[in-house]
Design an enzyme around this catalytic site. Structure first.
Site, mmCIF file in Angstrom:
data_model
loop_
_atom_site.group_PDB
_atom_site.id
_atom_site.type_symbol
_atom_site.label_atom_id
_atom_site.label_comp_id
_atom_site.label_asym_id
_atom_site.label_seq_id
_atom_site.Cartn_x
_atom_site.Cartn_y
_atom_site.Cartn_z
ATOM 1 N N GLU A 17 0.849 -1.201 0.000
ATOM 2 C CA GLU A 17 0.000 0.000 0.000
ATOM 3 C C GLU A 17 0.880 1.245 0.000
ATOM 4 O O GLU A 17 1.802 1.360 0.807
ATOM 5 C CB GLU A 17 -0.897 -0.012 1.249
ATOM 6 C CG GLU A 17 -1.788 1.218 1.336
ATOM 7 C CD GLU A 17 -2.825 1.100 2.434
ATOM 8 O OE1 GLU A 17 -3.486 0.049 2.535
ATOM 9 O OE2 GLU A 17 -2.962 2.064 3.200
ATOM 10 N N THR A 48 -3.863 4.824 -1.586
ATOM 11 C CA THR A 48 -4.862 5.399 -0.673
ATOM 12 C C THR A 48 -5.534 6.630 -1.286
ATOM 13 O O THR A 48 -5.042 7.228 -2.259
ATOM 14 C CB THR A 48 -4.254 5.787 0.688
ATOM 15 O OG1 THR A 48 -3.332 6.847 0.478
ATOM 16 C CG2 THR A 48 -3.560 4.618 1.358
ATOM 17 N N ALA A 51 -9.696 11.113 2.118
ATOM 18 C CA ALA A 51 -11.105 11.477 2.332
ATOM 19 C C ALA A 51 -11.207 12.992 2.503
ATOM 20 O O ALA A 51 -10.598 13.558 3.410
ATOM 21 C CB ALA A 51 -11.654 10.757 3.563
ATOM 22 N N HIS A 77 -8.098 2.926 -3.728
ATOM 23 C CA HIS A 77 -8.985 3.146 -2.584
ATOM 24 C C HIS A 77 -9.988 4.242 -2.975
ATOM 25 O O HIS A 77 -9.638 5.171 -3.704
ATOM 26 C CB HIS A 77 -8.204 3.624 -1.359
ATOM 27 C CG HIS A 77 -7.184 2.644 -0.845
ATOM 28 N ND1 HIS A 77 -6.802 2.613 0.479
ATOM 29 C CD2 HIS A 77 -6.470 1.669 -1.457
ATOM 30 C CE1 HIS A 77 -5.880 1.659 0.655
ATOM 31 N NE2 HIS A 77 -5.667 1.084 -0.522
ATOM 32 N N GLY A 108 -14.478 5.985 4.910
ATOM 33 C CA GLY A 108 -13.615 7.127 5.261
ATOM 34 C C GLY A 108 -13.900 7.577 6.679
ATOM 35 O O GLY A 108 -14.982 7.318 7.232
ATOM 36 N N TYR A 147 -11.576 -4.943 10.572
ATOM 37 C CA TYR A 147 -10.897 -4.451 11.775
ATOM 38 C C TYR A 147 -10.803 -5.556 12.820
ATOM 39 O O TYR A 147 -11.748 -5.742 13.618
ATOM 40 C CB TYR A 147 -11.664 -3.227 12.331
ATOM 41 C CG TYR A 147 -11.746 -2.123 11.301
ATOM 42 C CD1 TYR A 147 -10.787 -1.118 11.267
ATOM 43 C CD2 TYR A 147 -12.740 -2.134 10.320
ATOM 44 C CE1 TYR A 147 -10.832 -0.139 10.289
ATOM 45 C CE2 TYR A 147 -12.785 -1.162 9.336
ATOM 46 C CZ TYR A 147 -11.821 -0.163 9.327
ATOM 47 O OH TYR A 147 -11.854 0.794 8.350
HETATM 48 P P1 FAD Z 1 -17.698 1.068 7.472
HETATM 49 O O1 FAD Z 1 -17.544 -0.338 7.075
HETATM 50 O O2 FAD Z 1 -18.866 1.807 6.948
HETATM 51 O O3 FAD Z 1 -17.706 1.107 9.066
HETATM 52 C C1 FAD Z 1 -17.602 2.347 9.765
HETATM 53 C C2 FAD Z 1 -18.264 2.185 11.137
HETATM 54 O O4 FAD Z 1 -19.676 2.103 10.959
HETATM 55 C C3 FAD Z 1 -17.857 0.929 11.900
HETATM 56 O O5 FAD Z 1 -17.808 1.240 13.256
HETATM 57 C C4 FAD Z 1 -18.996 -0.048 11.609
HETATM 58 O O6 FAD Z 1 -19.151 -1.015 12.635
HETATM 59 C C5 FAD Z 1 -20.185 0.898 11.527
HETATM 60 N N1 FAD Z 1 -21.231 0.421 10.631
HETATM 61 C C6 FAD Z 1 -21.080 -0.102 9.402
HETATM 62 N N2 FAD Z 1 -22.282 -0.415 8.868
HETATM 63 C C7 FAD Z 1 -23.210 -0.062 9.778
HETATM 64 C C8 FAD Z 1 -24.646 -0.114 9.823
HETATM 65 N N3 FAD Z 1 -25.357 -0.617 8.800
HETATM 66 N N4 FAD Z 1 -25.276 0.368 10.922
HETATM 67 C C9 FAD Z 1 -24.571 0.872 11.973
HETATM 68 N N5 FAD Z 1 -23.223 0.945 11.984
HETATM 69 C C10 FAD Z 1 -22.554 0.496 10.901
HETATM 70 N N6 FAD Z 1 -9.267 5.986 4.977
HETATM 71 C C11 FAD Z 1 -9.081 6.937 4.040
HETATM 72 O O7 FAD Z 1 -9.520 8.078 4.229
HETATM 73 N N7 FAD Z 1 -8.426 6.682 2.863
HETATM 74 C C12 FAD Z 1 -7.926 5.447 2.577
HETATM 75 O O8 FAD Z 1 -7.349 5.241 1.519
HETATM 76 C C13 FAD Z 1 -8.096 4.401 3.552
HETATM 77 N N8 FAD Z 1 -7.630 3.164 3.332
HETATM 78 C C14 FAD Z 1 -7.857 2.161 4.257
HETATM 79 C C15 FAD Z 1 -7.392 0.873 3.993
HETATM 80 C C16 FAD Z 1 -7.596 -0.157 4.912
HETATM 81 C C17 FAD Z 1 -7.101 -1.545 4.588
HETATM 82 C C18 FAD Z 1 -8.266 0.122 6.134
HETATM 83 C C19 FAD Z 1 -8.468 -0.976 7.153
HETATM 84 C C20 FAD Z 1 -8.717 1.402 6.416
HETATM 85 C C21 FAD Z 1 -8.531 2.432 5.485
HETATM 86 N N9 FAD Z 1 -8.996 3.739 5.710
HETATM 87 C C22 FAD Z 1 -8.798 4.725 4.763
HETATM 88 C C23 FAD Z 1 -9.655 4.085 6.974
HETATM 89 C C24 FAD Z 1 -11.201 3.996 6.895
HETATM 90 O O9 FAD Z 1 -11.694 4.914 5.956
HETATM 91 C C25 FAD Z 1 -11.745 4.309 8.296
HETATM 92 O O10 FAD Z 1 -11.393 3.311 9.205
HETATM 93 C C26 FAD Z 1 -13.242 4.621 8.374
HETATM 94 O O11 FAD Z 1 -13.522 5.188 9.640
HETATM 95 C C27 FAD Z 1 -14.149 3.407 8.201
HETATM 96 O O12 FAD Z 1 -14.224 2.988 6.903
HETATM 97 P P2 FAD Z 1 -14.962 1.601 6.541
HETATM 98 O O13 FAD Z 1 -14.986 1.505 5.086
HETATM 99 O O14 FAD Z 1 -14.362 0.494 7.306
HETATM 100 O O15 FAD Z 1 -16.430 1.940 7.106
#
Ligand code: FAD
Length: 287
Positions: A17, A48, A51, A77, A108, A147
């Site tokens: 990455e 990446t 956001a 991403h 994000g 996570y």
């Molecule tokens: P989600 O899967 O939507 O989850 C976010 C939160 O909402 C979690 O607490 C989840 O439990 C909760 N949730 C999900 N669905 C529901 C529902 N239906 N009802 C209630 N709660 C719900 N960030 C960047 O800005 N740019 C990047 O390039 C980037 N790359 C990443 C790469 C990896 C491998 C990882 C692990 C993270 C990366 N991130 C990046 C960070 C990520 O954007 C953050 O961790 C963000 O806060 C959550 O994104 P997510 O897609 O996991 O969200």
């Protein structure tokens, strides 16, 4: 090609990455890094996406050039939380036009500096909505984030796991995990995920600790915990960057070796654009 096709082969897949340089830095600096990372023969390289940031166009350009100029598959991403559906449509069109076939679909982080930010008013509140849209609109391979220690916003690990299951059920090919420093957390997570039929590849994400100060910020942002042996190293080498760097490479190499022995589908290395250290880990573990 779809990245999913790489998993399931005999050898674990190495993925790397990188992040685009800040807009006030020349774009070309990343290609110097990529020249070195290419030597490691990665299965794919992910880029990446800032956001809400201003260098989002760079993600598209770098991901396109990884494919075109380096002949390596790329994973772009894409975060959705501060985008409208129309904007996401437009970005997907652009990614498709540039020949990018794989997207890591993310929500994000929520903006820390905007007290008026209201998640309920956004077109996208969660990543599963983006995954649904990507699946409906175009033929991309889709990955999502997992996570092992729980997402920091979610107060119950069980809920987080069910939210992950919802994402996977929307059509995720494979998952990449948040970094972790204790492999037991990953193994335990895999058992729980399998128990609720999350059965796509779950690729462990590993980041070497190269600097005592920056690790504190990383942990603050992503919520990972530091096991005692690593904490001892961080305390010991707080003011000795060279020794911390060496110890961090050794620690990450041990983590990767153990994961490979357990039969993981691949290893995703958070390179932080530092090719020397990543090359050392790859050499240590023979991947
Ligand atoms: P989600 O899967 O939507 O989850 C976010 C939160 O909402 C979690 O607490 C989840 O439990 C909760 N949730 C999900 N669905 C529901 C529902 N239906 N009802 C209630 N709660 C719900 N960030 C960047 O800005 N740019 C990047 O390039 C980037 N790359 C990443 C790469 C990896 C491998 C990882 C692990 C993270 C990366 N991130 C990046 C960070 C990520 O954007 C953050 O961790 C963000 O806060 C959550 O994104 P997510 O897609 O996991 O969200």
């Amino acid at each position: 090609m779809k990245i999913l096709d790489l998993y399931g082969g005999e050898k674990p897949v190495l993925s790397l990455e990188i992040f685009p340089p800040r807009v006030d830095y020349p774009l070309e600096t990343i290609f110097e890094t990529l020249d070195e990372l290419k030597i490691l023969n990665p299965g794919y390289i992910s880029v990446t996406y800032g956001a809400g940031g201003s260098n989002q166009a760079r993600t598209v350009e770098i991901a396109a050039r990884i494919k075109r100029d380096y002949g390596i598959e790329s994973l772009a991403h894409l975060t959705c939380v501060r985008h409208t559906r129309a904007e996401v449509d437009q970005i997907l069109g652009q990614l498709g036009k540039e020949g990018i076939r794989n997207i890591l679909a993310l929500r994000g982080d929520l903006p820390e500096d905007d007290p008026d930010f209201d998640l309920s008013k956004q077109d996208y509140r969660f990543a599963y909505q983006l995954i649904n849209d990507v699946r409906k609109k175009a033929d991309f391979g889709v990955a999502a984030a997992a996570y092992p220690a729980g997402h920091p916003e979610c107060s119950r690990l069980k809920d987080d796991l069910y939210n992950l299951k919802q994402k996977v059920d929307c059509g995720v090919d494979f998952l990449i995990t948040q970094l972790f420093f204790d492999n037991r957390i990953y193994y335990d997570f895999i058992d729980k995920a399998l128990a609720i039929k999350i059965d796509c590849p779950v690729v462990p994400g590993i980041m070497p600790v190269l600097n005592a100060r920056s690790i504190r910020r990383t942990i603050y942002l992503c919520g990972a915990s530091i096991p005692a042996p690593l904490l001892k190293l961080v305390d010991k080498y707080e003011n000795d960057a060279d020794s911390m760097g060496k110890a961090g490479i050794e620690y990450a190499s041990m983590q990767v070796e153990d994961l490979l022995t357990s039969g993981v589908p691949g290893i995703h290395l958070y390179t932080m654009n530092k090719h020397h250290q990543i090359a050392e880990i790859a050499k240590n573990v023979g991947i």
